[in-house]
Design a protein around this motif. Structure first.
Motif, PDB file in Angstrom:
ATOM      1  N   ALA A   1       0.679  -1.226   0.020  1.00  0.00           N
ATOM      2  CA  ALA A   1      -0.017   0.129   0.077  1.00  0.00           C
ATOM      3  C   ALA A   1       0.906   1.343   0.008  1.00  0.00           C
ATOM      4  O   ALA A   1       0.748   2.166  -0.798  1.00  0.00           O
ATOM      5  N   PHE A   2       2.213   1.125   0.904  1.00  0.00           N
ATOM      6  CA  PHE A   2       3.018   2.482   0.939  1.00  0.00           C
ATOM      7  C   PHE A   2       3.258   2.491  -0.775  1.00  0.00           C
ATOM      8  O   PHE A   2       3.443   3.731  -1.209  1.00  0.00           O
ATOM      9  N   LEU A   3       3.858   1.349  -1.463  1.00  0.00           N
ATOM     10  CA  LEU A   3       4.544   1.719  -2.606  1.00  0.00           C
ATOM     11  C   LEU A   3       3.325   2.196  -3.664  1.00  0.00           C
ATOM     12  O   LEU A   3       3.746   2.789  -4.578  1.00  0.00           O
TER      13      LEU A   3
ATOM     14  N   VAL B   1       3.448   5.533  -6.157  1.00  0.00           N
ATOM     15  CA  VAL B   1       2.715   5.401  -7.751  1.00  0.00           C
ATOM     16  C   VAL B   1       1.723   6.413  -7.916  1.00  0.00           C
ATOM     17  O   VAL B   1       1.652   7.053  -9.060  1.00  0.00           O
ATOM     18  N   ARG B   2       0.582   6.343  -7.015  1.00  0.00           N
ATOM     19  CA  ARG B   2      -0.498   7.296  -7.067  1.00  0.00           C
ATOM     20  C   ARG B   2      -0.343   8.707  -6.793  1.00  0.00           C
ATOM     21  O   ARG B   2      -1.069   9.713  -7.158  1.00  0.00           O
TER      22      ARG B   2
ATOM     23  N   HIS C   1       2.379   5.029   7.906  1.00  0.00           N
ATOM     24  CA  HIS C   1       3.250   3.992   8.160  1.00  0.00           C
ATOM     25  C   HIS C   1       3.713   3.865   9.688  1.00  0.00           C
ATOM     26  O   HIS C   1       3.817   2.801   9.988  1.00  0.00           O
ATOM     27  N   ARG C   2       4.179   4.831   9.947  1.00  0.00           N
ATOM     28  CA  ARG C   2       4.492   4.779  11.604  1.00  0.00           C
ATOM     29  C   ARG C   2       3.532   4.817  12.374  1.00  0.00           C
ATOM     30  O   ARG C   2       3.666   4.879  13.778  1.00  0.00           O
TER      31      ARG C   2
END
Length: 86
Positions: A26-28, A32-33, A44-45
Motif C-alpha cells: 500500500a505504501f509503494l 505510484v498514485r 506507516h509509523r
C-alpha cells in the motif's frame, strides 16, 4: 557459492531491521498514485497529523497542506519530520 549468498543475507539482516523497514505494498502503490512520501511515512509509523505536527512544531493544518502537496515544506521542517519518522 550458496554459502556466500547465505552469509551475505545474514550480514544484511544484522545491519537492517528487515521487519521494521519493510514497506507494505500500500505504501509503494501510494507513491505510484502520487501520494507524498511524508504522508505515507507518517501513516506507516502510525502517527496522526496532530501527533506529528506537535512533535515537529507546526500546526496540523500546515502539515496537512504539505502532505497534500499544496505547500512546500521547508528543509528544517522536513528534517525534523524525518527524524521523528525514522
Amino acid at each position: 557459492a550458496d554459502n556466500t549468498l547465505l552469509l551475505d543475507r545474514v550480514a544484511l539482516d544484522e545491519v537492517v531491521d528487515v521487519e521494521r523497514d519493510r514497506l507494505p505494498v500500500a505504501f509503494l502503490s501510494g507513491l505510484v498514485r502520487g501520494v507524498t512520501p511524508l504522508l505515507l511515512w507518517r501513516e506507516h509509523r502510525g502517527l496522526t497529523q496532530r501527533d506529528l505536527a506537535a512533535r515537529i512544531g507546526v500546526k496540523p493544518g500546515y502539515l496537512s497542506e504539505v502532505e497534500r502537496g499544496l505547500k512546500r515544506g521547508s528543509l528544517p521542517l522536513l528534517t525534523r519530520a524525518a527524524a521523528v519518522l525514522e
